[in-house]
Write a protein that holds these residues in place. Structure first.
Motif, PDB file in Angstrom:
ATOM      1  N   SER A   1       0.830  -1.199   0.000  1.00  0.00           N
ATOM      2  CA  SER A   1       0.000   0.000   0.000  1.00  0.00           C
ATOM      3  C   SER A   1       0.868   1.253   0.000  1.00  0.00           C
ATOM      4  O   SER A   1       1.997   1.262   0.497  1.00  0.00           O
ATOM      5  N   ASP A   2       0.332   2.347  -0.569  1.00  0.00           N
ATOM      6  CA  ASP A   2       1.068   3.613  -0.560  1.00  0.00           C
ATOM      7  C   ASP A   2       0.774   4.431   0.689  1.00  0.00           C
ATOM      8  O   ASP A   2       1.194   5.586   0.813  1.00  0.00           O
ATOM      9  N   ILE A   3       0.039   3.852   1.643  1.00  0.00           N
ATOM     10  CA  ILE A   3      -0.214   4.510   2.922  1.00  0.00           C
ATOM     11  C   ILE A   3       1.050   4.456   3.768  1.00  0.00           C
ATOM     12  O   ILE A   3       1.745   3.439   3.818  1.00  0.00           O
ATOM     13  N   ASN A   4       1.357   5.552   4.463  1.00  0.00           N
ATOM     14  CA  ASN A   4       2.571   5.634   5.260  1.00  0.00           C
ATOM     15  C   ASN A   4       2.269   6.235   6.634  1.00  0.00           C
ATOM     16  O   ASN A   4       1.311   7.003   6.789  1.00  0.00           O
ATOM     17  N   PRO A   5       3.088   5.909   7.624  1.00  0.00           N
ATOM     18  CA  PRO A   5       2.910   6.522   8.943  1.00  0.00           C
ATOM     19  C   PRO A   5       3.227   8.007   8.888  1.00  0.00           C
ATOM     20  O   PRO A   5       4.177   8.427   8.223  1.00  0.00           O
ATOM     21  N   LEU A   6       2.408   8.809   9.591  1.00  0.00           N
ATOM     22  CA  LEU A   6       2.588  10.254   9.586  1.00  0.00           C
ATOM     23  C   LEU A   6       3.041  10.801  10.936  1.00  0.00           C
ATOM     24  O   LEU A   6       3.742  11.803  10.999  1.00  0.00           O
ATOM     25  N   PHE A   7       2.609  10.152  12.020  1.00  0.00           N
ATOM     26  CA  PHE A   7       2.734  10.764  13.335  1.00  0.00           C
ATOM     27  C   PHE A   7       2.927   9.684  14.391  1.00  0.00           C
ATOM     28  O   PHE A   7       2.296   8.628  14.344  1.00  0.00           O
ATOM     29  N   TYR A   8       3.818   9.944  15.332  1.00  0.00           N
ATOM     30  CA  TYR A   8       4.080   9.013  16.424  1.00  0.00           C
ATOM     31  C   TYR A   8       3.898   9.741  17.758  1.00  0.00           C
ATOM     32  O   TYR A   8       4.359  10.870  17.917  1.00  0.00           O
ATOM     33  N   LYS A   9       3.235   9.088  18.706  1.00  0.00           N
ATOM     34  CA  LYS A   9       3.187   9.601  20.068  1.00  0.00           C
ATOM     35  C   LYS A   9       3.597   8.484  21.010  1.00  0.00           C
ATOM     36  O   LYS A   9       3.077   7.367  20.924  1.00  0.00           O
TER      37      LYS A   9
END
Length: 301
Positions: A36-44
């Motif tokens: 998939s071309d979905i990627n992680p954007l944000f980490y907490k």
């Protein structure tokens, strides 16, 4: 996170560091479609108590991706031991996660408060054993009354979970688009215009959100990467019953002034004052994507 994908937690005061797994790689392994071309954007990252370097240390990472899915990663540094990436009551997005009274809570879409039960397997590795919605009802329709003159189409909201003096609070931030027809940067004209604060009443079944109109002398500092409360009387310059906030929009392209949407909101009178004086120097940057964040003092990592 370093260029090679390796991650670590570092105390900016003591410089102590704990290595984490490669979170982007762990997230990708939990995807149903690795192509998939979905990627992680944000980490907490959240922890139940101050971290040490023992093998039993527990770290939880919430990862939001470009498909609006949230993944909860359980870690015993430097290893990931479990992933949770399932719908909660038909919703796939978590706004925030926090430890409260030793348990992990998450705020999901639709204002649902979820508790994650963490257990340990025979190898003493932490796992998410179950999830339960403990507050399901939508707290208050609409927005604060002093904002009612503005059209609903021009609002968006952001949500934070904060532990404050033995209470679990959720803070709802209202952001108004000054020029909804602008073709410039997506969030350039967004300005925070108000907040609502609610306490989770877990004594009922199901739980309820109770509106809060004062903080008992506390001040809240909210942000995507971490939120915390402090007693105003213990720190010079901090105003009680106020919410301190900074710009934390997911900018596709960053402005020269990273503090443009920042301020101090008084929940008693609904007034917003600048976070910095007009004469304070504005930080400038020329490349890369970065956001300001709060750094809270601590005795350990």
């Amino acid at each position: 996170m370093r260029i090679n994908g390796e991650c670590s937690l570092m105390n900016p005061f003591s410089k102590a560091k704990i290595d984490l797994p490669k979170l982007a790689t762990v997230w990708r392994q939990g995807c149903s479609d690795v192509n998939s071309d979905i990627n992680p954007l944000f980490y907490k990252v959240v922890v139940p108590s101050p971290l040490d370097s023992s093998p039993e240390s527990l770290v939880v990472v919430m990862i939001l991706d470009s498909g609006n899915w949230s993944t909860v990663c359980i870690c015993q540094p430097p290893f990931a031991t479990d992933l949770f990436r399932e719908e909660i009551m038909g919703q796939s997005q978590l706004y925030d996660v926090v430890f409260f009274n030793g348990k992990l809570y998450g705020l999901a879409f639709g204002d649902m408060l979820v508790v994650f039960e963490i257990s340990y397997d025979l190898g003493n590795k932490p796992k998410i054993a179950s999830t339960e919605c403990v507050v399901i009802n939508f707290w208050v329709p609409g927005w604060p009354q002093h904002l009612s003159s503005k059209g609903a189409y021009s609002f968006r909201t952001r949500h934070y979970l904060v532990e404050c003096c033995g209470r679990l609070l959720t803070v709802k931030r209202f952001i108004h688009k000054d020029n909804p027809y602008s073709t410039s940067l997506l969030f350039e004209h967004d300005r925070t215009v108000g907040f609502d604060v609610f306490e989770a009443d877990l004594s009922t079944n199901p739980g309820q959100w109770r509106h809060v109109n004062k903080l008992g002398g506390q001040a809240l500092f909210v942000g995507r990467h971490g939120s915390k409360c402090f007693a105003a009387e213990e720190y010079n310059g901090i105003q009680e019953d106020c919410i301190y906030f900074m710009c934390d929009s997911p900018w596709p392209d960053c402005p020269a002034d990273p503090l443009r949407d920042s301020g101090v909101y008084n929940i008693r009178n609904g007034m917003i004052t600048p976070l910095l004086s007009e004469t304070a120097a504005v930080l400038q940057h020329h490349s890369g994507q970065w956001f300001p964040t709060w750094i809270f003092p601590t005795d350990s990592i």
